[in-house]
Write a protein that holds these residues in place. Structure first.
Motif, PDB file in Angstrom:
ATOM      1  N   MET A   8       0.817  -1.200   0.000  1.00  0.00           N
ATOM      2  CA  MET A   8       0.000   0.000   0.000  1.00  0.00           C
ATOM      3  C   MET A   8       0.860   1.264   0.000  1.00  0.00           C
ATOM      4  SD  MET A   8      -3.217  -0.799  -0.220  1.00  0.00           S
ATOM      5  CE  MET A   8      -4.061   0.671   0.344  1.00  0.00           C
ATOM      6  N   SER A   9       2.006   1.241   0.680  1.00  0.00           N
ATOM      7  CA  SER A   9       2.880   2.414   0.700  1.00  0.00           C
ATOM      8  C   SER A   9       3.413   2.722  -0.688  1.00  0.00           C
ATOM      9  CB  SER A   9       4.045   2.194   1.667  1.00  0.00           C
ATOM     10  OG  SER A   9       3.595   2.177   3.008  1.00  0.00           O
ATOM     11  N   ALA A  10       3.721   1.679  -1.475  1.00  0.00           N
ATOM     12  CA  ALA A  10       4.199   1.893  -2.838  1.00  0.00           C
ATOM     13  C   ALA A  10       3.134   2.549  -3.705  1.00  0.00           C
ATOM     14  CB  ALA A  10       4.634   0.569  -3.453  1.00  0.00           C
ATOM     15  N   ARG A  11       1.855   2.304  -3.372  1.00  0.00           N
ATOM     16  CA  ARG A  11       0.745   2.968  -4.061  1.00  0.00           C
ATOM     17  C   ARG A  11       0.392   4.291  -3.389  1.00  0.00           C
ATOM     18  NH1 ARG A  11      -4.148  -1.284  -3.957  1.00  0.00           N
ATOM     19  NH2 ARG A  11      -3.378  -2.990  -5.260  1.00  0.00           N
ATOM     20  N   TYR A  16       4.248  13.836  -1.814  1.00  0.00           N
ATOM     21  CA  TYR A  16       4.927  12.554  -1.621  1.00  0.00           C
ATOM     22  C   TYR A  16       5.035  11.834  -2.968  1.00  0.00           C
ATOM     23  CZ  TYR A  16       3.300  12.929   3.293  1.00  0.00           C
ATOM     24  OH  TYR A  16       3.025  13.350   4.570  1.00  0.00           O
ATOM     25  N   TYR A  17       6.120  11.087  -3.146  1.00  0.00           N
ATOM     26  CA  TYR A  17       6.321  10.289  -4.343  1.00  0.00           C
ATOM     27  C   TYR A  17       6.762   8.887  -3.905  1.00  0.00           C
ATOM     28  CZ  TYR A  17       6.542  15.060  -6.107  1.00  0.00           C
ATOM     29  OH  TYR A  17       6.261  16.375  -6.371  1.00  0.00           O
ATOM     30  N   SER A  18       6.198   7.853  -4.526  1.00  0.00           N
ATOM     31  CA  SER A  18       6.490   6.494  -4.054  1.00  0.00           C
ATOM     32  C   SER A  18       6.703   5.539  -5.218  1.00  0.00           C
ATOM     33  CB  SER A  18       5.350   5.971  -3.177  1.00  0.00           C
ATOM     34  OG  SER A  18       4.168   5.803  -3.948  1.00  0.00           O
ATOM     35  N   ALA A  19       7.404   4.455  -4.917  1.00  0.00           N
ATOM     36  CA  ALA A  19       7.618   3.378  -5.877  1.00  0.00           C
ATOM     37  C   ALA A  19       7.818   2.090  -5.098  1.00  0.00           C
ATOM     38  CB  ALA A  19       8.825   3.651  -6.770  1.00  0.00           C
ATOM     39  N   GLY A  20       7.541   0.948  -5.741  1.00  0.00           N
ATOM     40  CA  GLY A  20       7.724  -0.321  -5.053  1.00  0.00           C
ATOM     41  C   GLY A  20       7.577  -1.500  -5.989  1.00  0.00           C
ATOM     42  N   LEU A  51      -5.494   1.483 -11.752  1.00  0.00           N
ATOM     43  CA  LEU A  51      -5.350   2.892 -11.409  1.00  0.00           C
ATOM     44  C   LEU A  51      -6.222   3.192 -10.197  1.00  0.00           C
ATOM     45  CD1 LEU A  51      -5.588   4.440 -14.992  1.00  0.00           C
ATOM     46  CD2 LEU A  51      -3.539   3.678 -13.767  1.00  0.00           C
ATOM     47  N   LEU A  52      -5.653   3.849  -9.194  1.00  0.00           N
ATOM     48  CA  LEU A  52      -6.361   4.039  -7.925  1.00  0.00           C
ATOM     49  C   LEU A  52      -6.321   5.499  -7.482  1.00  0.00           C
ATOM     50  CD1 LEU A  52      -4.077   1.333  -7.183  1.00  0.00           C
ATOM     51  CD2 LEU A  52      -6.315   0.810  -6.204  1.00  0.00           C
ATOM     52  N   LEU A 100       5.353 -10.950 -10.453  1.00  0.00           N
ATOM     53  CA  LEU A 100       5.986  -9.649 -10.325  1.00  0.00           C
ATOM     54  C   LEU A 100       4.991  -8.515 -10.560  1.00  0.00           C
ATOM     55  CD1 LEU A 100       8.868  -8.533  -9.808  1.00  0.00           C
ATOM     56  CD2 LEU A 100       9.145  -8.402 -12.298  1.00  0.00           C
ATOM     57  N   ALA A 101       5.008  -7.527  -9.633  1.00  0.00           N
ATOM     58  CA  ALA A 101       4.145  -6.357  -9.758  1.00  0.00           C
ATOM     59  C   ALA A 101       4.966  -5.093  -9.494  1.00  0.00           C
ATOM     60  CB  ALA A 101       2.969  -6.436  -8.782  1.00  0.00           C
ATOM     61  N   PHE A 102       4.702  -4.043 -10.267  1.00  0.00           N
ATOM     62  CA  PHE A 102       5.366  -2.748 -10.088  1.00  0.00           C
ATOM     63  C   PHE A 102       4.333  -1.720  -9.651  1.00  0.00           C
ATOM     64  CE2 PHE A 102       7.797  -5.037 -13.332  1.00  0.00           C
ATOM     65  CZ  PHE A 102       9.077  -4.998 -12.771  1.00  0.00           C
ATOM     66  N   ARG A 103       4.750  -0.802  -8.753  1.00  0.00           N
ATOM     67  CA  ARG A 103       3.806   0.167  -8.202  1.00  0.00           C
ATOM     68  C   ARG A 103       4.423   1.558  -8.145  1.00  0.00           C
ATOM     69  NH1 ARG A 103       3.809  -4.367  -4.361  1.00  0.00           N
ATOM     70  NH2 ARG A 103       2.045  -5.725  -4.903  1.00  0.00           N
ATOM     71  N   LEU A 104       3.567   2.568  -8.364  1.00  0.00           N
ATOM     72  CA  LEU A 104       3.958   3.968  -8.245  1.00  0.00           C
ATOM     73  C   LEU A 104       2.844   4.722  -7.539  1.00  0.00           C
ATOM     74  CD1 LEU A 104       5.312   4.670 -11.857  1.00  0.00           C
ATOM     75  CD2 LEU A 104       6.698   4.407  -9.783  1.00  0.00           C
ATOM     76  N   GLY A 105       3.192   5.861  -6.896  1.00  0.00           N
ATOM     77  CA  GLY A 105       2.166   6.635  -6.220  1.00  0.00           C
ATOM     78  C   GLY A 105       2.552   8.090  -6.045  1.00  0.00           C
TER      79      GLY A 105
END
Length: 447
Positions: free
Chosen positions: A35-38, A384-388, A306-307, A357-362
């Motif tokens: 969730m943090s990565a999103r 804030y900018y995130s990736a995971g 997309l969230l 495998l899953a890639f996430r950005l937020g």
């Protein structure tokens, strides 16, 4: 007596304002690496690591059974720069707080008791962290190090709020509508260290006392959630966490600091039995805010999610506190903090590159909870900018990692309670999240 009230009041100011860099007020929403990565977006489509106990209790019944444990490492630092000529004589114009790394653990478990019913439990800390500023030891009268003026507001403070949250989630319409609800058991602790001076007798900026204040309390509150799958591509979600009213009690321990002036004997008298600065009990009632989250999930492609989430947090519950003192020499005091409600906007993307495998950005933006920055909480509006990345080697195990970078514009603020703004606070921060999960049975499809 007036100074003793100001010192003892600080313990409850700390509980109210909190001290973390990375969130509004004292909120901590990095409860899952996925969730943090999103950037926390996903009330309509939660991650399948059972963290829906916190993020989306309504969505748990649409997922499989899972057990997860994780930790978020929060790295933060702050700097205060006095306006020209505003720093006390002999004090540096730039005060730098040492960079700190604070771990925030969490654990969740969700079990599908029937095809439509899930029971779950979460243990996490949605409010808290701590902050300390450079201050000379009280025992060192000749300290040559930094001695920040903000010590008269608070120089080493912490707040912790631990939630144990059992939850039940049920699919009202299989595959379409799911609801969730439960109880939250809250335990909160606080600790504050603060210095006192005495401007009325010419000792402004001269330490006369050191206060160590601590307390704890418990409360019970509740939460509800709803997820609606409007179509195969679109889901809607709502979560509401009710406010928690915590009756807190604690102790105030005062230690005199000798000034080497003719005033020391008179100050000593204030530490005697039945005097204002005698060690004593203190208490108040703290109301942690409610949270309302509304969100949507949309899949333009089967592998792309997309969230978007919007959250409203009622930080205005920290507007005012009545502080009770055991000692009759220190009458009760009302502490006005003037907090305001906040809004948070979260955008997240997940790409399921393969089954493994899953890639996430937020991205996230939030408004400020405080009317101005202080040594207790040098916070403001933030981006804030995130990736995971998520790795699922098989249908049973999964591992997720996340990174967040926090960009906060400089914000003007004060260093003493109820005094004018005298400088600018700068803050830096980032988080690193790690979650391991074990999935019971087949891997669920909703995330």
């Amino acid at each position: 007596m007036r100074r003793s009230l100001a010192i003892a009041g600080a313990v409850f100011a700390c509980a109210a304002v909190g001290t973390p860099l990375h969130a509004q007020g004292s909120g901590v929403d990095q409860q899952s690496a996925c969730m943090s990565a999103r950037m926390g977006a996903g009330v309509a489509s939660p991650c399948n690591d059972a963290s829906g106990v916190y993020f989306s209790p309504g969505g748990l019944a649409m997922q499989g059974s899972a057990l997860s444990v994780g930790v978020t490492l929060i790295r933060s630092g702050s700097t205060f720069r006095y306006d020209p000529g505003q720093e006390p004589l002999g004090t540096s114009a730039v005060i730098k707080r040492e960079t700190e790394i604070v771990p925030v653990p969490q654990a969740f478990v969700s079990y599908k008791a029937t095809p439509r019913l899930a029971v779950a439990l979460g243990a996490f800390a949605p409010y808290g962290l701590g902050l300390s500023w450079p201050v000379c030891p009280a025992s060192d009268a000749h300290c040559a190090g930094t001695n920040f003026e903000g010590r008269f507001t608070g120089y080493d403070n912490s707040l912790r709020a631990y939630y144990l949250q059992p939850t039940v989630s049920y699919e009202v319409v299989p595959g379409r509508i799911s609801v969730g609800a439960g109880v939250d058991f809250v335990h909160s602790t606080i600790e504050v260290h603060q210095r006192a001076d005495r401007a009325s007798i010419g000792l402004r900026g001269t330490d006369i006392a050191d206060a160590e204040l601590s307390g704890s309390g418990n409360a019970v509150t509740g939460h509800v959630g709803l997820v609606v799958r409007a179509s195969d591509k679109t889901s809607l979600g709502v979560r509401y966490l009710h406010s928690a009213k915590v009756d807190m009690s604690g102790d105030a321990d005062f230690t005199q600091i000798l000034t080497g002036t003719v005033f020391d004997p008179a100050i000593t008298a204030q530490f005697a039995a039945d005097s204002a600065l005698e060690d004593q009990g203190i208490g108040t009632t703290i109301k942690f805010p409610s949270q309302l989250v509304v969100g949507v999930s949309y899949r333009p492609l089967e592998i792309v999610n997309l969230l978007f989430d919007w959250q409203h947090t009622t930080w205005s519950s920290f507007d005012q506190f009545v502080i009770d003192f055991d000692n009759a020499a220190a009458p009760n005091r009302t502490l006005n903090l003037n907090y305001r409600n906040t809004n948070t906007f979260r955008f997240g993307t997940q790409v399921d590159w393969s089954d493994a495998l899953a890639f996430r950005l937020g991205y996230r933006y939030n408004t400020a909870a405080t009317p101005r920055a202080t040594p207790f909480l040098p916070e403001g509006e933030r981006n804030y900018y995130s990736a995971g990345v998520g790795f699922h080697p098989n249908g049973k195990l999964s591992a997720d990692v996340s990174f967040q970078y926090i960009n906060q514009p400089d914000r003007r603020g004060a260093v003493r309670p109820d005094e004018p703004v005298v400088g600018v606070y700068s803050a830096t921060g980032m988080t690193f999240g790690f979650t391991l999960a074990y999935h019971f049975g087949a891997r669920p499809g909703m995330q």
